[in-house]
Design a protein around this motif. Structure first.
Motif, PDB file in Angstrom:
ATOM      1  N   LEU B 174      -0.928  -4.840   1.621  1.00 28.92           N
ATOM      2  CA  LEU B 174      -1.558  -3.389   1.553  1.00 28.92           C
ATOM      3  C   LEU B 174      -1.212  -2.489   0.437  1.00 28.92           C
ATOM      4  O   LEU B 174      -1.981  -1.970  -0.415  1.00 28.92           O
ATOM      5  CB  LEU B 174      -1.431  -2.731   2.897  1.00 28.92           C
ATOM      6  N   ILE B 175       0.096  -2.625   0.359  1.00 32.76           N
ATOM      7  CA  ILE B 175       0.779  -1.683  -0.687  1.00 32.76           C
ATOM      8  C   ILE B 175       0.543  -2.297  -2.087  1.00 32.76           C
ATOM      9  O   ILE B 175       0.455  -1.578  -3.134  1.00 32.76           O
ATOM     10  CB  ILE B 175       2.528  -1.645  -0.600  1.00 32.76           C
ATOM     11  N   ARG B 176       0.602  -3.550  -2.206  1.00 33.73           N
ATOM     12  CA  ARG B 176       0.326  -4.353  -3.548  1.00 33.73           C
ATOM     13  C   ARG B 176      -1.301  -3.670  -3.955  1.00 33.73           C
ATOM     14  O   ARG B 176      -1.250  -3.355  -5.227  1.00 33.73           O
ATOM     15  CB  ARG B 176       0.330  -5.765  -3.458  1.00 33.73           C
ATOM     16  N   THR B 177      -2.049  -3.648  -2.919  1.00 38.09           N
ATOM     17  CA  THR B 177      -3.555  -3.179  -3.382  1.00 38.09           C
ATOM     18  C   THR B 177      -3.534  -1.816  -3.670  1.00 38.09           C
ATOM     19  O   THR B 177      -4.206  -1.490  -4.603  1.00 38.09           O
ATOM     20  CB  THR B 177      -4.366  -3.517  -2.155  1.00 38.09           C
ATOM     21  N   LEU B 178      -2.969  -0.939  -2.796  1.00 36.11           N
ATOM     22  CA  LEU B 178      -3.027   0.422  -2.909  1.00 36.11           C
ATOM     23  C   LEU B 178      -2.447   0.911  -4.042  1.00 36.11           C
ATOM     24  O   LEU B 178      -2.768   1.918  -4.949  1.00 36.11           O
ATOM     25  CB  LEU B 178      -2.552   1.190  -1.833  1.00 36.11           C
ATOM     26  N   PHE B 179      -1.028   0.424  -4.338  1.00 35.62           N
ATOM     27  CA  PHE B 179      -0.269   1.114  -5.232  1.00 35.62           C
ATOM     28  C   PHE B 179      -0.035   0.283  -6.313  1.00 35.62           C
ATOM     29  O   PHE B 179       0.786   0.735  -7.468  1.00 35.62           O
ATOM     30  CB  PHE B 179       1.439   1.388  -4.641  1.00 35.62           C
ATOM     31  N   GLY B 180      -0.609  -0.921  -6.649  1.00 31.40           N
ATOM     32  CA  GLY B 180      -0.147  -1.735  -7.591  1.00 31.40           C
ATOM     33  C   GLY B 180       1.206  -2.365  -7.587  1.00 31.40           C
ATOM     34  O   GLY B 180       1.719  -2.693  -8.741  1.00 31.40           O
ATOM     35  N   LEU B 181       2.012  -2.327  -6.627  1.00 34.41           N
ATOM     36  CA  LEU B 181       3.300  -2.778  -6.553  1.00 34.41           C
ATOM     37  C   LEU B 181       3.467  -4.263  -6.284  1.00 34.41           C
ATOM     38  O   LEU B 181       2.617  -4.617  -5.518  1.00 34.41           O
ATOM     39  CB  LEU B 181       4.097  -1.952  -5.572  1.00 34.41           C
ATOM     40  N   PRO B 182       4.288  -4.732  -6.856  1.00 35.49           N
ATOM     41  CA  PRO B 182       4.435  -6.487  -6.663  1.00 35.49           C
ATOM     42  C   PRO B 182       4.878  -6.446  -5.096  1.00 35.49           C
ATOM     43  O   PRO B 182       5.480  -5.579  -4.580  1.00 35.49           O
ATOM     44  CB  PRO B 182       5.841  -6.742  -7.401  1.00 35.49           C
ATOM     45  N   TYR B 183       4.276  -7.648  -4.587  1.00 38.54           N
ATOM     46  CA  TYR B 183       4.454  -7.709  -3.043  1.00 38.54           C
ATOM     47  C   TYR B 183       5.900  -7.678  -2.510  1.00 38.54           C
ATOM     48  O   TYR B 183       6.231  -7.110  -1.394  1.00 38.54           O
ATOM     49  CB  TYR B 183       3.876  -9.207  -2.526  1.00 38.54           C
TER      50      TYR B 183
END
Lengths: 107, 565
Positions: B174-183
């Motif tokens: 979710l965070i990868r999708t929302l914030f563009g952060l690596p998994y």
């Protein structure tokens, strides 16, 4: 636990108090009745889902797209909330008063 | 303690680095960086860490650490329970299920909700009156301490770890999708923050994190649902009619299948195919809730039975309201998200960012970039709150059940017990981070189902029988609980979800997806049978103790009670 003779005596006094029997009988019969109500509501719904899913698709009225499944679903959610309200109302007044009386009488 | 503080601050400092680095990377790649989401998330983290600092200064005794000093009110606890229960998986998952399948989503919501009245009628005040910090307190009230504590702790830890892995993997994606952060960074940030909340702030910090998150999530979801209904002038007939029309032109694979199959989206679909599965799923949802250790633990944070009952009343209201919102959001997404090319990957026939993004896109469709940022931050906060509750429950099982009671026989220095708990939180957190990263590519959705099935087949039978059945003995509880555990895991491994979908075999060896009907029945039956067959002196003594337990259970006399603050 409960190796303390003082405790054992207190427990015996409480058990002999007729109000304790009254509390246990009233509270547990009320709690089980309400639980069975919830189970009946929920498992009736689940059985309809399993055996007669089309029934829940019946429209609420001619020309509407809304199925009776929608108000029924919302109704089950609401009934769960109302039943908890009914229990809390009685338990927090009647049952707690009775418990208080038992505590004072057996001090 | 100093080492732990040093370690924590190092972890804390470290955890920001990947976040900032990711922000840079996202900019460099020209990726869309959601600044609102990041600012709001930082605000949430800053506030909750502030609360943790405040809570740490008030957390001195074991009662403070495990039960927030027992001073949480019924209303606050109701919100916190709702916070524990409304996970990101249920927010995104149910709204997406409604979005993709229609009515089926509501069937799950109802199953998750109806466990609550049962918890109130049969368990809430009993838990409060008999227990102190963990549900094992109740089971071992009159049964033999060492084996029962060990078994209950095992039930707790297995439930917690499975649930945690599912949450961690969901969080990373979710965070990868929302914030563009690596998994990996996302999983590490979530893990580090939850360790900090639990290890330093104990139950007090965890409770307030839950309360804040519950308020944010309920507010956010209310706005999305209002936005959806506002679009059709609050006309429900028009709302559902528009949804039906919108589905006909949708380029999503799920919607095409519904139209091609001429299925009714306002009636149960193919999700539940046969009666046995329906009942089994219903049992897992309903009784699993009543056996989740992090939920049960919440009943020890209030001062008496009255407040415990009120907690469930408020929690049921909030959770029920939330499920109605997710239903509206799901259909709202059919109206507003499905026809909008901005949100749909027409080639793959899914939503942008995956099919569980329905609620997230709805936030954008109803409130623009700013609101999308808010909801993204709320989704992150939701994950953090749930994993913190789970970690605290796991840590308490190690320190209170295994260390303080099973190993030390109940005579233990409080400060040492708390220290063990803090280290356990650290270890559980590290395990969760590690497994969360390992399971990145796995389909872990079944783990939540497994956690519920285990809770329903071990924790729930042990609790309910120890409270209500005089005949339960240590031997019966051990055999029943152990068989319930083994049966659940075996049946899940042999079912389609693991045997076919994860292990790649052709056909499942166990035909049903949910084992609860069988495993729960087996657990109850073997608890009964092996207690009946138990003619030992110990069994007699245990049965004799039941009346004293019942007095305390009914009246609360002798309960670890009065608020210490």
């Amino acid at each position: 636990m409960n190796n303390d003779p003082q405790d054992a005596k207190l427990i015996e006094r409480i058990q002999k108090n007729p109000k304790y029997t009254e509390l246990v009988t009233k509270r547990s019969s009320f709690a089980w009745k309400l639980s069975i109500t919830v189970l009946i509501i929920y498992y009736s719904f689940i059985l309809v889902v399993a055996f007669a899913p089309k029934f829940l698709g019946t429209k609420i009225m001619e020309g509407s797209v809304i199925s009776i499944g929608i108000p029924i679903g919302a109704g089950i959610i609401l009934s769960a909330f109302l039943l908890t309200g009914i229990y809390v109302r009685r338990a927090n007044s009647e049952f707690d008063d009775l418990t208080q009386q038992i505590k004072e009488e057996t001090k | 303690m100093k080492q732990l503080t040093a370690l924590a601050s190092a972890l804390l400092a470290g955890s920001w680095t990947p976040l900032l680095w990711a922000a840079e990377a996202a900019k460099a790649e020209g990726g869309k960086l959601n600044m609102t989401a990041i600012i709001m998330f930082f605000t949430f983290v800053a506030v909750t860490l502030g609360i943790t600092y405040w809570a740490a200064s008030r957390t001195k005794s074991t009662k403070d650490f495990y039960a927030a000093g027992g001073g949480i009110t019924g209303f606050q606890n109701g919100l916190a329970i709702a916070g524990d229960y409304m996970s990101a998986a249920s927010f995104l998952g149910i709204s997406s299920m409604v979005f993709a399948k229609g009515y089926d989503g509501l069937i799950y919501s109802i199953g998750w909700l109806v466990g609550w009245p049962i918890i109130l009628f049969l368990m809430a005040e009993q838990l409060r009156n008999l227990g102190r910090y963990t549900f094992a307190d109740i089971v071992s009230f009159r049964l033999s301490r060492v084996p029962i504590r060990t078994l209950s702790a095992l039930g707790t830890l297995i439930t917690v770890i499975f649930y945690l892995i599912a949450q961690m993997v969901g969080a990373g994606q979710l965070i990868r999708t929302l914030f563009g952060l690596p998994y990996e960074s996302a999983v590490v940030i979530v893990g580090v923050l939850m360790i900090l909340y639990v290890a330093f702030g104990g139950m007090l910090a965890t409770t307030w994190v839950q309360i804040i998150k519950a308020v944010l999530l309920l507010t956010g979801a209310s706005f999305i649902a209002l936005g959806a209904l506002n679009h059709v002038g609050f006309n429900f007939e028009l709302f559902f009619r528009t949804a039906m029309e919108s589905m006909k032109t949708s380029s999503l694979a799920d919607h095409k299948a519904i139209i091609a199959g001429n299925k009714d989206i306002f009636a149960p679909g193919g999700l539940i195919s046969d009666p046995v599965s329906a009942i089994s799923l219903g049992m897992a949802l309903m009784f699993g809730t009543a056996g989740l250790p992090h939920i049960l633990m919440r009943f020890f944070t209030v001062s008496n039975a009255k407040e415990a009952r009120k907690s469930v009343f408020y929690a049921t209201g909030f959770i029920g309201y939330f499920y109605i919102l997710t239903f509206i959001i799901g259909f709202g997404a059919v109206v507003l998200v499905a026809p909008n090319a901005q949100y749909v990957d027409a080639v793959k026939g899914t939503l942008m960012g995956g099919n569980n993004m329905a609620a997230i896109h709805m936030a954008h469709a109803t409130g623009g970039d700013l609101f999308l940022g808010f909801i993204s931050a709320v989704a992150f906060a939701t994950i953090l709150a749930v994993v913190s509750g789970l970690t605290l429950a796991g840590a308490s099982a190690v320190s209170h059940d295994i260390y303080a009671n099973a190993i030390c026989g109940g005579n233990v220095d409080e400060r040492k017990e708390i220290r063990i708990s803090k280290y356990s939180a650290l270890v559980i957190g590290v395990i969760a981070i590690f497994l969360g990263i390992q399971f990145e590519k796995q389909n872990v959705a079944f783990l939540v189902g497994l956690a519920f099935a285990i809770a329903a087949s071990i924790n729930f039978p042990l609790l309910i029988l120890s409270i209500y059945w005089k005949g339960l003995t240590t031997r019966g509880a051990l055999v029943g609980g152990f068989l319930g555990l083994v049966a659940t895991i075996t049946m899940v491994v042999l079912s389609k979800t693991v045997w076919v979908d994860v292990l790649g075999n052709k056909a499942p060896l166990f035909p049903y997806k949910d084992p609860a009907l069988f495993s729960m029945t087996l657990a109850f039956f073997s608890c009964w049978l092996f207690s009946k067959l138990d003619g030992s002196d110990q069994a007699k003594a245990e049965r004799n103790l039941f009346d004293a337990q019942a007095v305390r259970c009914e009246t609360g006399i002798g309960a670890s009670g009065a608020t210490s603050h």
